[in-house]
Design a protein around this motif. Structure first.
Motif, PDB file in Angstrom:
ATOM      1  N   ALA A 123       0.814  -1.218   0.000  1.00 29.88           N
ATOM      2  CA  ALA A 123       0.000   0.000   0.000  1.00 29.88           C
ATOM      3  C   ALA A 123       0.849   1.270   0.000  1.00 29.88           C
ATOM      4  O   ALA A 123       0.302   2.371  -0.075  1.00 29.88           O
ATOM      5  CB  ALA A 123      -0.922   0.003   1.226  1.00 29.88           C
ATOM      6  N   LEU A 124       2.180   1.124   0.063  1.00 27.05           N
ATOM      7  CA  LEU A 124       3.065   2.281   0.164  1.00 27.05           C
ATOM      8  C   LEU A 124       3.713   2.602  -1.176  1.00 27.05           C
ATOM      9  O   LEU A 124       3.965   1.706  -1.981  1.00 27.05           O
ATOM     10  CB  LEU A 124       4.160   2.006   1.203  1.00 27.05           C
ATOM     11  N   PRO A 125       4.018   3.879  -1.415  1.00 20.59           N
ATOM     12  CA  PRO A 125       4.771   4.236  -2.623  1.00 20.59           C
ATOM     13  C   PRO A 125       6.243   3.887  -2.471  1.00 20.59           C
ATOM     14  O   PRO A 125       6.679   3.447  -1.399  1.00 20.59           O
ATOM     15  CB  PRO A 125       4.573   5.760  -2.697  1.00 20.59           C
ATOM     16  N   GLY A 126       7.025   4.103  -3.526  1.00 25.01           N
ATOM     17  CA  GLY A 126       8.444   3.803  -3.463  1.00 25.01           C
ATOM     18  C   GLY A 126       9.157   4.618  -2.403  1.00 25.01           C
ATOM     19  O   GLY A 126      10.035   4.112  -1.702  1.00 25.01           O
ATOM     20  N   VAL A 127       8.801   5.907  -2.293  1.00 26.83           N
ATOM     21  CA  VAL A 127       9.368   6.791  -1.280  1.00 26.83           C
ATOM     22  C   VAL A 127       8.250   7.657  -0.717  1.00 26.83           C
ATOM     23  O   VAL A 127       7.502   8.280  -1.482  1.00 26.83           O
ATOM     24  CB  VAL A 127      10.468   7.714  -1.862  1.00 26.83           C
ATOM     25  N   LEU A 128       8.076   7.689   0.582  1.00 24.66           N
ATOM     26  CA  LEU A 128       7.110   8.594   1.206  1.00 24.66           C
ATOM     27  C   LEU A 128       7.853   9.491   2.180  1.00 24.66           C
ATOM     28  O   LEU A 128       8.790   9.068   2.840  1.00 24.66           O
ATOM     29  CB  LEU A 128       5.973   7.832   1.884  1.00 24.66           C
ATOM     30  N   ARG A 129       7.448  10.750   2.228  1.00 25.76           N
ATOM     31  CA  ARG A 129       8.127  11.729   3.076  1.00 25.76           C
ATOM     32  C   ARG A 129       7.133  12.403   4.002  1.00 25.76           C
ATOM     33  O   ARG A 129       6.018  12.733   3.592  1.00 25.76           O
ATOM     34  CB  ARG A 129       8.818  12.791   2.222  1.00 25.76           C
ATOM     35  N   VAL A 130       7.537  12.604   5.255  1.00 29.01           N
ATOM     36  CA  VAL A 130       6.706  13.263   6.260  1.00 29.01           C
ATOM     37  C   VAL A 130       7.487  14.444   6.823  1.00 29.01           C
ATOM     38  O   VAL A 130       8.657  14.303   7.191  1.00 29.01           O
ATOM     39  CB  VAL A 130       6.311  12.278   7.387  1.00 29.01           C
ATOM     40  N   ASP A 131       6.840  15.602   6.887  1.00 31.76           N
ATOM     41  CA  ASP A 131       7.487  16.799   7.416  1.00 31.76           C
ATOM     42  C   ASP A 131       7.785  16.659   8.900  1.00 31.76           C
ATOM     43  O   ASP A 131       7.152  15.872   9.614  1.00 31.76           O
ATOM     44  CB  ASP A 131       6.601  18.031   7.208  1.00 31.76           C
ATOM     45  N   GLY A 132       8.737  17.454   9.378  1.00 32.37           N
ATOM     46  CA  GLY A 132       9.008  17.518  10.797  1.00 32.37           C
ATOM     47  C   GLY A 132       7.910  18.275  11.522  1.00 32.37           C
ATOM     48  O   GLY A 132       7.005  18.837  10.908  1.00 32.37           O
TER      49      GLY A 132
ATOM     50  N   LEU B  96       4.076   6.547   9.392  1.00 32.93           N
ATOM     51  CA  LEU B  96       3.016   6.013   8.539  1.00 32.93           C
ATOM     52  C   LEU B  96       1.657   6.623   8.881  1.00 32.93           C
ATOM     53  O   LEU B  96       0.862   6.944   7.990  1.00 32.93           O
ATOM     54  CB  LEU B  96       2.955   4.486   8.666  1.00 32.93           C
ATOM     55  N   ARG B  97       1.372   6.807  10.153  1.00 31.11           N
ATOM     56  CA  ARG B  97       0.117   7.448  10.543  1.00 31.11           C
ATOM     57  C   ARG B  97      -0.011   8.831   9.911  1.00 31.11           C
ATOM     58  O   ARG B  97      -1.055   9.183   9.342  1.00 31.11           O
ATOM     59  CB  ARG B  97       0.046   7.590  12.061  1.00 31.11           C
ATOM     60  N   GLU B  98       1.054   9.629  10.029  1.00 32.51           N
ATOM     61  CA  GLU B  98       0.990  10.988   9.501  1.00 32.51           C
ATOM     62  C   GLU B  98       0.882  10.989   7.983  1.00 32.51           C
ATOM     63  O   GLU B  98       0.207  11.838   7.404  1.00 32.51           O
ATOM     64  CB  GLU B  98       2.204  11.787   9.969  1.00 32.51           C
ATOM     65  N   TRP B  99       1.552  10.055   7.337  1.00 34.32           N
ATOM     66  CA  TRP B  99       1.460  10.010   5.873  1.00 34.32           C
ATOM     67  C   TRP B  99       0.063   9.590   5.420  1.00 34.32           C
ATOM     68  O   TRP B  99      -0.488  10.183   4.496  1.00 34.32           O
ATOM     69  CB  TRP B  99       2.512   9.047   5.320  1.00 34.32           C
ATOM     70  N   PHE B 100      -0.520   8.602   6.077  1.00 34.39           N
ATOM     71  CA  PHE B 100      -1.872   8.175   5.717  1.00 34.39           C
ATOM     72  C   PHE B 100      -2.895   9.292   5.959  1.00 34.39           C
ATOM     73  O   PHE B 100      -3.874   9.424   5.226  1.00 34.39           O
ATOM     74  CB  PHE B 100      -2.277   6.933   6.518  1.00 34.39           C
ATOM     75  N   ASP B 101      -2.676  10.094   7.019  1.00 35.83           N
ATOM     76  CA  ASP B 101      -3.645  11.137   7.394  1.00 35.83           C
ATOM     77  C   ASP B 101      -3.334  12.496   6.776  1.00 35.83           C
ATOM     78  O   ASP B 101      -4.008  13.475   7.089  1.00 35.83           O
ATOM     79  CB  ASP B 101      -3.676  11.292   8.924  1.00 35.83           C
ATOM     80  N   ARG B 102      -2.366  12.588   5.897  1.00 36.20           N
ATOM     81  CA  ARG B 102      -1.981  13.887   5.342  1.00 36.20           C
ATOM     82  C   ARG B 102      -3.127  14.497   4.535  1.00 36.20           C
ATOM     83  O   ARG B 102      -3.877  13.775   3.865  1.00 36.20           O
ATOM     84  CB  ARG B 102      -0.742  13.753   4.467  1.00 36.20           C
ATOM     85  N   PRO B 103      -3.290  15.819   4.579  1.00 40.08           N
ATOM     86  CA  PRO B 103      -4.356  16.482   3.814  1.00 40.08           C
ATOM     87  C   PRO B 103      -4.194  16.214   2.314  1.00 40.08           C
ATOM     88  O   PRO B 103      -3.092  16.317   1.764  1.00 40.08           O
ATOM     89  CB  PRO B 103      -4.143  17.964   4.129  1.00 40.08           C
TER      90      PRO B 103
ATOM     91  N   GLY C 232      -4.319  13.446   0.842  1.00 39.94           N
ATOM     92  CA  GLY C 232      -3.710  12.163   0.534  1.00 39.94           C
ATOM     93  C   GLY C 232      -4.722  11.138   0.066  1.00 39.94           C
ATOM     94  O   GLY C 232      -5.947  11.343   0.140  1.00 39.94           O
ATOM     95  N   ARG C 233      -4.204  10.044  -0.432  1.00 38.91           N
ATOM     96  CA  ARG C 233      -5.061   8.940  -0.891  1.00 38.91           C
ATOM     97  C   ARG C 233      -4.629   7.665  -0.165  1.00 38.91           C
ATOM     98  O   ARG C 233      -3.948   6.811  -0.735  1.00 38.91           O
ATOM     99  CB  ARG C 233      -4.950   8.770  -2.406  1.00 38.91           C
ATOM    100  N   PRO C 234      -5.020   7.545   1.109  1.00 42.38           N
ATOM    101  CA  PRO C 234      -4.621   6.363   1.879  1.00 42.38           C
ATOM    102  C   PRO C 234      -5.335   5.117   1.364  1.00 42.38           C
ATOM    103  O   PRO C 234      -6.339   5.211   0.649  1.00 42.38           O
ATOM    104  CB  PRO C 234      -5.070   6.719   3.298  1.00 42.38           C
ATOM    105  N   PRO C 235      -4.839   3.939   1.703  1.00 39.01           N
ATOM    106  CA  PRO C 235      -5.538   2.719   1.305  1.00 39.01           C
ATOM    107  C   PRO C 235      -6.940   2.673   1.896  1.00 39.01           C
ATOM    108  O   PRO C 235      -7.207   3.277   2.932  1.00 39.01           O
ATOM    109  CB  PRO C 235      -4.649   1.601   1.859  1.00 39.01           C
TER     110      PRO C 235
END
Length: 307
Positions: free
Chosen positions: A134-143, A181-188, A190-193
């Protein structure tokens, strides 16, 4: 028990800290160990994650990226750096190889521009593979998010060797991965699984939690709807809209995922044992369902997977 709990349980750090490398430009660290997931975070500077196939991704102070393997990637001071690549992996643990002074910790009184903290994760079993897919090749989350406190603890822990340090580092890396992963899935925007978004729905989320908590229970749409205090048609409609398939179709696929993992991990279990564990009293009915979902019968799957 929710879907995320189930899927991430096979993703655990275990002696997997490659190091906390203090870097001065120019640098080029090449990670080619093929880890299914690699978490990278920086303190006090910036660099670039360069996947073997794909666009470079900037990694700034206190940001975190998760890179999906097995393809290699590099961490460089700038795209097109003049630095010669240094191969990093399980042996990248001494300064001569661009890594850390000690396997379990690093300390240097000199000045540096960037501190890179890296953790690699094995992914065990069929269950956790669904998370990775369910993840892309590279995912980035801000500090600035929930992982910042964990990052501070990691930085403190890798600065000095202590008894029991590897266990602490492993657990901190697990915590950091979950926060990321939580923050990436919940990002504004975004298209989470589908399963991530559906967990927040009071009706579909309730059905998912029950099926994951007791996958072998004799669930029907009527029973699940009754537990959620809605009609069968309401549950079926909302489940289909959010998950893209009927409730019992999802349940069958989840049971077959659990069965696939048991067939590989429990060598002494017979097909009938596995069938009972996932809610089938008839091993022949289970085998037919397994082949319909996985494309091969349970015995063939076990032979291929264990080979």
């Amino acid at each position: 028990m929710d879907v995320f709990d189930d899927l991430i349980r096979g993703v655990r750090a275990h002696g997997s800290l490659f190091g906390s490398s203090v870097l001065t430009p120019p640098w080029s660290l090449h990670f080619a160990d093929g880890a299914p997931l690699t978490l990278c975070a920086v303190l006090g500077g910036a660099g670039w994650i360069v996947p073997e196939h794909g666009e470079p991704v900037p990694l700034r102070d206190r940001e975190t990226v998760v890179v999906r393997g097995p393809e290699p990637f590099s961490f460089v001071d700038e795209v097109g750096t003049r630095a010669a690549p240094v191969s990093c992996g399980q042996h990248c643990a001494v300064p001569g190889q661009g890594g850390t002074r000690h396997r379990r910790g690093w300390h240097d009184s000199g000045d540096a521009d960037v501190t890179l903290i890296v953790g690699a994760y094995p992914v065990r079993g069929e269950i956790s593979r669904r998370l990775v897919e369910a993840l892309p090749g590279v995912l980035r989350v801000d500090g600035g998010g929930t992982g910042d406190g964990v990052l501070d603890h990691l930085a403190e822990e890798v600065a000095i060797d202590r008894p029991g340090q590897q266990v602490v580092l492993d657990r901190l890396l697990d915590w950091m991965l979950v926060c990321t992963l939580r923050e990436w899935f919940d990002r504004p925007g975004g298209r989470p699984p589908a399963w991530w978004a559906a967990q927040h729905d009071p009706v579909v989320g309730d059905a998912l939690r029950r099926m994951h908590a007791e996958p072998a229970a004799p669930w029907t749409v009527a029973v699940l709807a009754d537990r959620a205090r809605v009609s069968r048609s309401t549950l079926a409609k909302r489940f289909g809209e959010l998950m893209g398939e009927p409730p019992l179709t999802y349940l069958t696929r989840w049971r077959m995922t659990l069965a696939a993992e048991m067939l590989v991990e429990r060598s002494s279990a017979t097909v009938a044992d596995v069938a009972r564990a996932v809610g089938y009293s008839d091993p022949f009915g289970f085998s037919a369902a397994f082949k319909r979902v996985r494309g091969v019968n349970p015995s063939e799957f076990r032979r291929t997977a264990t080979a």
